[in-house]
Scaffold this active site. Structure first.
Site, mmCIF file in Angstrom:
data_model
loop_
_atom_site.group_PDB
_atom_site.id
_atom_site.type_symbol
_atom_site.label_atom_id
_atom_site.label_comp_id
_atom_site.label_asym_id
_atom_site.label_seq_id
_atom_site.Cartn_x
_atom_site.Cartn_y
_atom_site.Cartn_z
ATOM 1 C CE LYS A 190 -3.499 -2.782 -0.018
ATOM 2 N NZ LYS A 190 -4.206 -3.385 1.090
HETATM 3 C C1 LIG Z 1 -5.145 -4.416 1.687
HETATM 4 C C2 LIG Z 1 -6.602 -4.250 1.780
HETATM 5 C C3 LIG Z 1 -7.317 -4.451 2.970
HETATM 6 C C4 LIG Z 1 -6.737 -5.101 4.201
HETATM 7 O O1 LIG Z 1 -5.603 -4.526 4.682
HETATM 8 P P1 LIG Z 1 -4.553 -5.397 5.567
HETATM 9 O O2 LIG Z 1 -3.722 -4.340 6.184
HETATM 10 O O3 LIG Z 1 -3.803 -6.253 4.597
HETATM 11 O O4 LIG Z 1 -5.318 -6.188 6.549
HETATM 12 C C5 LIG Z 1 -8.666 -4.127 2.992
HETATM 13 N N1 LIG Z 1 -9.296 -3.662 1.896
HETATM 14 C C6 LIG Z 1 -8.655 -3.498 0.722
HETATM 15 C C7 LIG Z 1 -9.413 -2.959 -0.436
HETATM 16 C C8 LIG Z 1 -7.299 -3.801 0.621
HETATM 17 O O5 LIG Z 1 -6.681 -3.652 -0.553
#
Ligand SMILES: *Cc1c(COP(=O)(O)O)cnc(C)c1O
Length: 387
Positions: A190
Site C-alpha cells: 500500500k
Molecule cells: C489491503 C486491503 C485491505 C486489508 O488490509 P490489511 O492491512 O492487509 O489487513 C482491505 N481492503 C482493501 C481494499 C485492501 O486492498
C-alpha cells in the site's frame, strides 16, 4: 527473456526510515509508547479528520469499524464485489449479511445507482471501496446514506493520498466529510508501510472512544470513564474487545513514511500517466477511466484485455519477468460467499465481465523510467504476438 523481475508493487524504505525504527528499538517502549499517538495525530492531520486510531492491520480496522457502526445479525451492509475479501469479511465478522452492489465498469468502483437498487429495510450501512486509488462518488453515496439513515465506512486501503472535489470544494480521502469512518492499510504494497498496520479516521468522538476501547480488550483505565474505583490499579472491561494494537516501532516507521507520502503519490501518478499515454491507443486494451472530480493515488494500475486473451497475456508477461496480478476475483464467487450466502455466477454481471479482462501491471514509487518503459514494451510485444 529477461532475468530481471519487476513486482506489481513494493515498499520504498530509505536509511532514515530504518533509523526511525532503530531509535525506537533502543528506547524504553516497544509497544504503546509515544509513537502511536504521534503517528495518529500526524495521520489525522494529513487526512483532515478529527481523530485517527492506529491498529494492527487494515483488516482489524475494518472489523472495529463494523463493530463501532453497530452492525448486528439481521442487518445488511452493501459493498463492492471487486475488492479484497477483507472489505466483505468485516460484515460477516459481526454476523451481518454482506450484500453486493455491482460496479461502475468504467472506474471499477461501486456504482451509486447499483447501491440504490440493493437497498432494503434491513440495510444499515455501505462500505464503498476506492478501487485502485480512485475515490468513489462520495457526495452521492453520502446523500443515499443520509436519506436511509445508513452508516458509511470508506475502505480507502487503496486510496491514501487521494482526493476529490464536490461543487468546487476539495476533500482529502479520510477526512470523513461524506462518511462516518474511513479505513486504511499500512501493508507494504500500500502507499506507506508499517510491516502490518491499519488506521481508522473519524470525526465522531463517540466512535473514536469506542474504537480505542475495542482495540485493547474493551478495557478502560480512564478514571473519567470508570463506573467505580477500587484504587489506582483499577480498570474495567466494558465491552468485548480484542488485542488489535500496533507497536511503537511500526508507528515510527509509518510516521517516517507518512512524511514521504506526497512524494510517493506524485511518482505513482507520473507512472500512471506514462502508462495511460502508452496504452490509450492500444486497440486490444482498455483502461479504467478517472472521474473528473477524483484525483486517484494509484495503488495499482489495471489494464483490461479486450482484444487479447487475459490468461495468455498474464502468462506472457509473467514469463517476461513482470509481477502481474489480478485485482480481484469477484468476492461473491468465492466458495465461502457462495456456500454461506448463496451467491453465484451471474449475480453481478458487470463485476464478472470486468474480472474476465482485468490485469494489474507493476506500479510502485521506486520504479525507474526505464522499468516503466520495459513494462510498456513487454505489454506491447505480448499483445502483438498474441493477437
Ligand atoms: C489491503 C486491503 C485491505 C486489508 O488490509 P490489511 O492491512 O492487509 O489487513 C482491505 N481492503 C482493501 C481494499 C485492501 O486492498
Amino acid at each position: 527473456m529477461a532475468s530481471r523481475y519487476i513486482p506489481y508493487g513494493r515498499h520504498s524504505l530509505e536509511p532514515d526510515d530504518i533509523q526511525a525504527v532503530v531509535d525506537i528499538l533502543n528506547s524504553d517502549w516497544l509497544t504503546q509508547g509515544p509513537m502511536v499517538p504521534q503517528f495518529e495525530q500526524a495521520f489525522a492531520a494529513y487526512c483532515g479528520a478529527r481523530y485517527a486510531v492506529a491498529v494492527s492491520s487494515g483488516t482489524a480496522a475494518l472489523h472495529l469499524a463494523a463493530l463501532t457502526a453497530g452492525f448486528v445479525p439481521g442487518d445488511e451492509v452493501i459493498t463492492s464485489p471487486i475488492t479484497f475479501v477483507a472489505s466483505v469479511n468485516c460484515i460477516a465478522y459481526v454476523g451481518a449479511k454482506p450484500v453486493f452492489a455491482d460496479i461502475d465498469p468504467f472506474t471499477g468502483c461501486l456504482a451509486t445507482e447499483q447501491i440504490a437498487a440493493q437497498l432494503t429495510p434491513a440495510t444499515k450501512g455501505i462500505i464503498p471501496v476506492h478501487f485502485a486509488g480512485q475515490p468513489c462518488a462520495m457526495a452521492a453515496i453520502s446523500a443515499i446514506a443520509g436519506e436511509h439513515n445508513l452508516i458509511v465506512i470508506e475502505d480507502a486501503a487503496h486510496a491514501l493520498g487521494s482526493s476529490y472535489t464536490v461543487d468546487g470544494r476539495y476533500f482529502t480521502t479520510g477526512c470523513c466529510a461524506h462518511s462516518d469512518m474511513t479505513i486504511f492499510s499500512l501493508h507494504p504494497v500500500k502507499h506507506i508501510a508499517a510491516g502490518e498496520g491499519g488506521v481508522i479516521t473519524t470525526n465522531n468522538k463517540e466512535f473514536y472512544e469506542r474504537l480505542c476501547l475495542l482495540r485493547s480488550h474493551g478495557i478502560s483505565k480512564n478514571p473519567e470513564r470508570l463506573s467505580s474505583s477500587d484504587g489506582p490499579w483499577y480498570y474495567e472491561m466494558q465491552t468485548l474487545g480484542f488485542n488489535y494494537r500496533i507497536t511503537d516501532f511500526q508507528c515510527a516507521l509509518a510516521l517516517s513514511q507518512l512524511k514521504k507520502l506526497d512524494e510517493f503519490v506524485a511518482r505513482r501518478r507520473a507512472i500512471a500517466r506514462m502508462y495511460s499515454r502508452a496504452f490509450q491507443d492500444e486497440a486490444a486494451l482498455a483502461l479504467l477511466s478517472q472521474n473528473p472530480g477524483a484525483d486517484s493515488s494509484f495503488h495499482i494500475f489495471v489494464i483490461l484485455a479486450r482484444g487479447v486473451d487475459r490468461a495468455e497475456l498474464f502468462k506472457s508477461l509473467s514469463e517476461r519477468g513482470l509481477g502481474v496480478n489480478v485485482h480481484y476475483i469477484p468476492v461473491h464467487l468465492q466458495p465461502y460467499y457462495r456456500e454461506t450466502f448463496g451467491y453465484g455466477s451471474g449475480d453481478y454481471p458487470l463485476a464478472e465481465e470486468y474480472y474476465r479482462q482485468a490485469l494489474t501491471i507493476p506500479l510502485y514509487p521506486a520504479m525507474t523510467d526505464d522499468d516503466v518503459a520495459a513494462v510498456i514494451a513487454d505489454v506491447r510485444e505480448s499483445i502483438k504476438i498474441l493477437s
